[in-house]
Design a protein around this motif. Structure first.
Motif, PDB file in Angstrom:
ATOM      1  N   SER A 303       0.833  -1.204   0.000  1.00 23.16           N
ATOM      2  CA  SER A 303       0.000   0.000   0.000  1.00 23.16           C
ATOM      3  C   SER A 303       0.866   1.252   0.000  1.00 23.16           C
ATOM      4  CB  SER A 303      -0.916   0.051   1.220  1.00 23.16           C
ATOM      5  OG  SER A 303      -1.279  -1.205   1.636  1.00 23.16           O
ATOM      6  N   ALA A 304       1.988   1.205   0.731  1.00 24.34           N
ATOM      7  CA  ALA A 304       2.878   2.369   0.775  1.00 24.34           C
ATOM      8  C   ALA A 304       3.360   2.732  -0.626  1.00 24.34           C
ATOM      9  CB  ALA A 304       4.066   2.092   1.694  1.00 24.34           C
ATOM     10  N   MET A 305       3.690   1.718  -1.417  1.00 23.80           N
ATOM     11  CA  MET A 305       4.179   1.984  -2.778  1.00 23.80           C
ATOM     12  C   MET A 305       3.091   2.661  -3.621  1.00 23.80           C
ATOM     13  SD  MET A 305       6.645  -1.218  -3.784  1.00 23.80           S
ATOM     14  CE  MET A 305       5.658  -2.585  -3.238  1.00 23.80           C
ATOM     15  N   VAL A 306       1.885   2.148  -3.516  1.00 20.10           N
ATOM     16  CA  VAL A 306       0.801   2.718  -4.328  1.00 20.10           C
ATOM     17  C   VAL A 306       0.479   4.140  -3.843  1.00 20.10           C
ATOM     18  CG1 VAL A 306      -1.519   2.395  -5.217  1.00 20.10           C
ATOM     19  CG2 VAL A 306      -0.128   0.405  -4.685  1.00 20.10           C
ATOM     20  N   GLU A 307       0.498   4.328  -2.533  1.00 17.73           N
ATOM     21  CA  GLU A 307       0.220   5.657  -1.995  1.00 17.73           C
ATOM     22  C   GLU A 307       1.290   6.653  -2.442  1.00 17.73           C
ATOM     23  OE1 GLU A 307      -2.237   5.805   2.104  1.00 17.73           O
ATOM     24  OE2 GLU A 307      -0.087   6.068   2.307  1.00 17.73           O
ATOM     25  N   GLY A 308       2.544   6.218  -2.459  1.00 17.20           N
ATOM     26  CA  GLY A 308       3.636   7.071  -2.936  1.00 17.20           C
ATOM     27  C   GLY A 308       3.404   7.478  -4.380  1.00 17.20           C
ATOM     28  N   GLU A 309       3.021   6.492  -5.189  1.00 17.30           N
ATOM     29  CA  GLU A 309       2.748   6.771  -6.595  1.00 17.30           C
ATOM     30  C   GLU A 309       1.609   7.785  -6.715  1.00 17.30           C
ATOM     31  OE1 GLU A 309       1.708   3.283  -8.813  1.00 17.30           O
ATOM     32  OE2 GLU A 309       1.858   4.335 -10.735  1.00 17.30           O
ATOM     33  N   LEU A 310       0.556   7.567  -5.925  1.00 21.76           N
ATOM     34  CA  LEU A 310      -0.602   8.464  -5.975  1.00 21.76           C
ATOM     35  C   LEU A 310      -0.198   9.890  -5.589  1.00 21.76           C
ATOM     36  CD1 LEU A 310      -3.673   8.871  -6.272  1.00 21.76           C
ATOM     37  CD2 LEU A 310      -3.929   8.192  -3.868  1.00 21.76           C
ATOM     38  N   ALA A 311       0.585  10.014  -4.508  1.00 18.31           N
ATOM     39  CA  ALA A 311       1.010  11.348  -4.069  1.00 18.31           C
ATOM     40  C   ALA A 311       1.873  12.023  -5.137  1.00 18.31           C
ATOM     41  CB  ALA A 311       1.769  11.246  -2.744  1.00 18.31           C
ATOM     42  N   GLY A 312       2.778  11.252  -5.744  1.00 21.26           N
ATOM     43  CA  GLY A 312       3.650  11.811  -6.790  1.00 21.26           C
ATOM     44  C   GLY A 312       2.854  12.294  -7.995  1.00 21.26           C
ATOM     45  N   LEU A 313       1.880  11.478  -8.392  1.00 18.05           N
ATOM     46  CA  LEU A 313       1.051  11.841  -9.552  1.00 18.05           C
ATOM     47  C   LEU A 313       0.191  13.070  -9.240  1.00 18.05           C
ATOM     48  CD1 LEU A 313      -0.146   8.233 -10.493  1.00 18.05           C
ATOM     49  CD2 LEU A 313       1.469   9.624 -11.822  1.00 18.05           C
ATOM     50  N   CYS A 314      -0.390  13.087  -8.043  1.00 17.95           N
ATOM     51  CA  CYS A 314      -1.278  14.198  -7.689  1.00 17.95           C
ATOM     52  C   CYS A 314      -0.482  15.502  -7.506  1.00 17.95           C
ATOM     53  CB  CYS A 314      -2.080  13.871  -6.427  1.00 17.95           C
ATOM     54  SG  CYS A 314      -3.294  12.560  -6.703  1.00 17.95           S
ATOM     55  N   ALA A 315       0.721  15.385  -6.954  1.00 23.57           N
ATOM     56  CA  ALA A 315       1.570  16.577  -6.838  1.00 23.57           C
ATOM     57  C   ALA A 315       1.879  17.112  -8.232  1.00 23.57           C
ATOM     58  CB  ALA A 315       2.846  16.244  -6.068  1.00 23.57           C
ATOM     59  N   ALA A 316       2.165  16.211  -9.165  1.00 23.93           N
ATOM     60  CA  ALA A 316       2.453  16.626 -10.542  1.00 23.93           C
ATOM     61  C   ALA A 316       1.238  17.317 -11.154  1.00 23.93           C
ATOM     62  CB  ALA A 316       2.853  15.410 -11.377  1.00 23.93           C
ATOM     63  N   LYS A 317       0.075  16.737 -10.910  1.00 22.15           N
ATOM     64  CA  LYS A 317      -1.153  17.316 -11.470  1.00 22.15           C
ATOM     65  C   LYS A 317      -1.369  18.724 -10.916  1.00 22.15           C
ATOM     66  CE  LYS A 317      -5.994  16.312 -12.299  1.00 22.15           C
ATOM     67  NZ  LYS A 317      -7.177  15.601 -11.826  1.00 22.15           N
ATOM     68  N   SER A 318      -1.101  18.879  -9.627  1.00 17.94           N
ATOM     69  CA  SER A 318      -1.303  20.201  -9.012  1.00 17.94           C
ATOM     70  C   SER A 318      -0.333  21.233  -9.559  1.00 17.94           C
ATOM     71  CB  SER A 318      -1.159  20.099  -7.490  1.00 17.94           C
ATOM     72  OG  SER A 318       0.211  19.967  -7.155  1.00 17.94           O
ATOM     73  N   LEU A 319       0.768  20.754 -10.172  1.00 21.12           N
ATOM     74  CA  LEU A 319       1.736  21.683 -10.763  1.00 21.12           C
ATOM     75  C   LEU A 319       1.435  21.933 -12.237  1.00 21.12           C
ATOM     76  CD1 LEU A 319       5.007  20.414  -9.046  1.00 21.12           C
ATOM     77  CD2 LEU A 319       3.761  22.538  -8.601  1.00 21.12           C
ATOM     78  N   GLY A 320       0.308  21.436 -12.706  1.00 23.75           N
ATOM     79  CA  GLY A 320      -0.110  21.758 -14.070  1.00 23.75           C
ATOM     80  C   GLY A 320       0.135  20.670 -15.084  1.00 23.75           C
ATOM     81  N   VAL A 321       0.715  19.536 -14.667  1.00 25.82           N
ATOM     82  CA  VAL A 321       0.857  18.418 -15.597  1.00 25.82           C
ATOM     83  C   VAL A 321      -0.550  17.871 -15.852  1.00 25.82           C
ATOM     84  CG1 VAL A 321       1.833  16.115 -15.954  1.00 25.82           C
ATOM     85  CG2 VAL A 321       3.124  17.829 -14.670  1.00 25.82           C
ATOM     86  N   SER A 322      -0.836  17.561 -17.099  1.00 27.20           N
ATOM     87  CA  SER A 322      -2.180  17.051 -17.377  1.00 27.20           C
ATOM     88  C   SER A 322      -2.112  15.982 -18.451  1.00 27.20           C
ATOM     89  CB  SER A 322      -3.100  18.200 -17.806  1.00 27.20           C
ATOM     90  OG  SER A 322      -2.601  18.765 -18.998  1.00 27.20           O
ATOM     91  N   GLY A 323      -3.249  15.467 -18.807  1.00 29.86           N
ATOM     92  CA  GLY A 323      -3.301  14.469 -19.872  1.00 29.86           C
ATOM     93  C   GLY A 323      -4.108  13.272 -19.437  1.00 29.86           C
ATOM     94  N   ALA A 324      -4.604  12.564 -20.458  1.00 31.27           N
ATOM     95  CA  ALA A 324      -5.465  11.414 -20.199  1.00 31.27           C
ATOM     96  C   ALA A 324      -4.692  10.336 -19.464  1.00 31.27           C
ATOM     97  CB  ALA A 324      -6.006  10.873 -21.513  1.00 31.27           C
TER      98      ALA A 324
END
Lengths: 358, 166
Positions: A303-324
């Motif tokens: 779960s820690a690995m998946v949560e890390g991935e989720l946090a990394g992706l969401c942080a990227a999204k909040s910085l304006g990264v987008s896409g399907a």
């Protein structure tokens, strides 16, 4: 002062996956850890992981660490700094840290705190004798440095860590006299319990350690039975000869930096103690601070690995990264977490998360 | 009781034992997995789909003994080391049991080792017939032992001697 898009504090399973997720979006990332190597607790895990293929089930933790470290180091936009301790995290997006004996600063738009957890201690007379170890220390000695912690071990705690470390001790040729567990039943996965039991280790539920015996170091322990109110039953004391008492009595989220940064915190016993409130993107009450892994609630490494991935992706999204593709990855991480936590062993985590989500 | 001692009860074991008819037809897996935990490598590793794909990852494996040929790939892939293969047709007086084994030194074929029960009790002797330890098993060896018929459903571990007492 050096500037980054994302700074990740902690290079264990959550931090590594966060770095890979954010780094793969092309962001500039710095990943720091106080140890001299990445991997956190993964490098000590010689057993095969549970979960599904997406979380590398069937692979051993130590091999997963190698794979993740390779992925991180192949990303040129991810900088790794080791032997470095985060000290303070501030609202002006500055992190202070110590490295090579000097006090430094960096700035990042987003921080992901993935500091993991610390081991709990148990109070009993003699718990300061040499030979009383935390299970993490025993794993570090054996699995990182190849040093046997002793010859006869009494394990305290039959959660997954107590069971797994007992098995690893047996593999290292160390005798495990018994596993005592205060609760009325085994807390860890029963398949782990069956593994150590058939290798000759009795598991004594409703039993605890009363005191450590020894003058200059551990020579044994007095264990006793507990009644249904967790009170010692008189007359059940027995002495067990041992030179190591290994404590595997749970973990607490390592949240110091979140308190210092003044994230809003909440005490959730089901998650191991104090944790930061977070939203569905793993963002805390501070918009620049995310959490992932055991610091957000003590769980399995998968779960820690998946949560890390989720946090990394969401942080990227909040910085304006987008896409399907990014949206798909976020959806997939969320559904993996839901799946991992959906069964009866996830009851506690689900109950805890309800209290920590906003 | 499993939740207190780590040893499955006869009732729990009866639920996972293949039928007598299936046992009589040769090598077959016995999945001693009794707890809903998030884990599915048994199903994903089975080349014959005898362990069916999980609907929910927390499911207990659903096993079709008729599709199983006792290959033991699941034995090496189960993270809980909870799967064994039993072949009651091995010889008139012996059963062949394939066990997961992660201790060193590995036994060699021909060795006589101590047979150990689920409770860790020494219950007799076993003859090592074969040791499978290919790289793809990633250090979970599968040891094939021949035991007297009466021990086929009892032996779940071996003590092979050597410095690591297992």
């Amino acid at each position: 002062m050096r500037m980054f898009d994302v700074c990740i504090i902690g290079g264990g399973p959550a931090g590594l996956k966060a770095a890979i997720a954010a780094g793969s979006q092309g962001l500039s990332v710095v990943l720091m850890d106080d140890a001299d190597h990445l991997g956190g607790q993964l490098v000590k895990q010689t057993h095969m992981f549970f979960g599904s293929e997406q979380q590398r089930a069937g692979a051993r933790g130590v091999n997963i660490a190698k794979e993740l470290v390779e992925q991180v180091t192949s990303l040129v936009n991810v900088e790794v700094v080791l032997c470095t301790t985060a000290l303070g995290l501030y609202d002006d997006l500055v992190l202070t840290y110590e490295t090579e004996g000097s006090y430094r600063k960096l700035s990042a738009k987003k921080f992901i705190v993935a500091t993991g957890a610390s081991e709990r201690m148990l109070t009993f007379p003699g718990n300061d004798l040499p030979g009383v170890y935390g299970a993490g220390a025993v794993q570090t000695l054996m699995n990182v440095y190849g040093v046997k912690p002793g010859n006869r071990v009494l394990m305290v705690g039959a959660g997954n860590i107590g069971l797994i470390v007992s098995y690893q001790l047996l593999q290292a040729g160390v005798e495990v006299i018994a596993i005592v567990e205060g609760g009325p039943s085994i807390g860890g996965y029963l398949v782990h319990a069956s593994k150590v039991r058939r290798a000759g280790v009795p598991i004594l539920t409703s039993h605890t350690i009363k005191e450590a015996v020894g003058v200059n170091c551990v020579e044994g322990a007095i264990v006793c039975e507990l009644d249904s109110q967790w009170q010692p039953k008189s007359g059940t004391e027995q002495r067990i000869d041992a030179d190591v008492i290994c404590l595997a009595v749970g973990l607490s989220p390592l949240t110091d930096i979140l308190w210092q940064a003044e994230c809003e915190m909440v005490f959730v016993p089901e998650l191991g103690g104090n944790v930061a409130y977070r939203d569905s993107t793993m963002c805390t009450s501070k918009p620049h601070i995310y959490v992932a892994g055991d610091v957000a609630g003590v769980e399995e490494a998968s779960s820690a690995m998946v949560e890390g991935e989720l946090a990394g992706l969401c942080a990227a999204k909040s910085l304006g990264v987008s896409g399907a593709h990014l949206t798909l990855q976020i959806t997939s991480a969320r559904s993996q977490l839901e799946e991992l936590r959906s069964g009866p062993v996830g009851d506690k985590i689900r109950a805890g998360l309800l209290q920590a989500h906003r | 009781m499993l939740k207190k001692t780590g040893v499955a009860t006869p009732e729990e074991l009866a639920n996972v034992l293949p039928s007598e008819g299936r046992l009589n037809r040769g090598a077959v897996a016995v999945l001693e997995c009794f707890q809903n935990i998030p884990c599915n490598p048994c199903a994903t590793s089975c080349p014959r789909h005898a362990i069916q794909e999980f609907v929910d990852i927390n499911d207990i494996p659903s096993f079709d003994g008729d599709l199983c040929n006792g290959c033991a790939i699941c034995v090496a892939n189960c993270p809980g080391l909870a799967i064994f293969v039993i072949d009651e047709t091995y010889s008139p007086d012996e059963t062949l049991v394939k066990l997961p084994y992660e201790f060193t030194p590995l036994p060699a074929s021909g060795d006589v080792v101590v047979a150990v029960s689920r409770a860790g009790d020494e219950i007799g002797h076993a003859r090592v017939v074969r040791v499978q330890n290919p790289p793809v098993f990633d250090r979970t060896a599968v040891v094939h032992v021949a035991v007297p018929k009466a021990l086929g459903h009892e032996i779940r571990f071996i003590k092979a001697g050597g410095p690591s007492r297992a």
